[in-house]
Design a protein around this motif. Sequence first.
Motif: not given
Length: 140
Positions: A26-49
Amino acid sequence: MMVTLNPYLNFRDNAKEAMEFYQSVFGGELTSSTFAEYGQADNPADADKIMHSQLEAEGGLVLMGADTPSYLEYTGAGNVSVSLSGGAEQDAELRGYWEKLSSSGAVTVPLEVAPWGDAFGMCVDGYGIAWLVNIGGSTA
């Protein structure tokens, strides 16, 4: 500000890849944030998701997506489809989207004239998301 309705797609561990694919479609601008960036990575396996991703493309197309965290059940796309539609003036644009989406997965209904007179097709992309494409006033 007005109320908007936007598809929000859930993935299991591949939201970044999927959303980058949709940006290639589709083109356009894509923004993404990880669980770690929001301090929501209770499980380290989720940090970079991806906790939240948003693609904003021309014509007001907005598509959002995220990885389902490990502590939640992932049920896939289920019984939801994403529909793209327009008139004959968007024929080339819609056919371009169709080609990119369907080539990554499988065509379930070929893009051809339907009983109601529009060109219509259904596919499932390589990420398991079902798409409907309808081109009003199209002849093929």
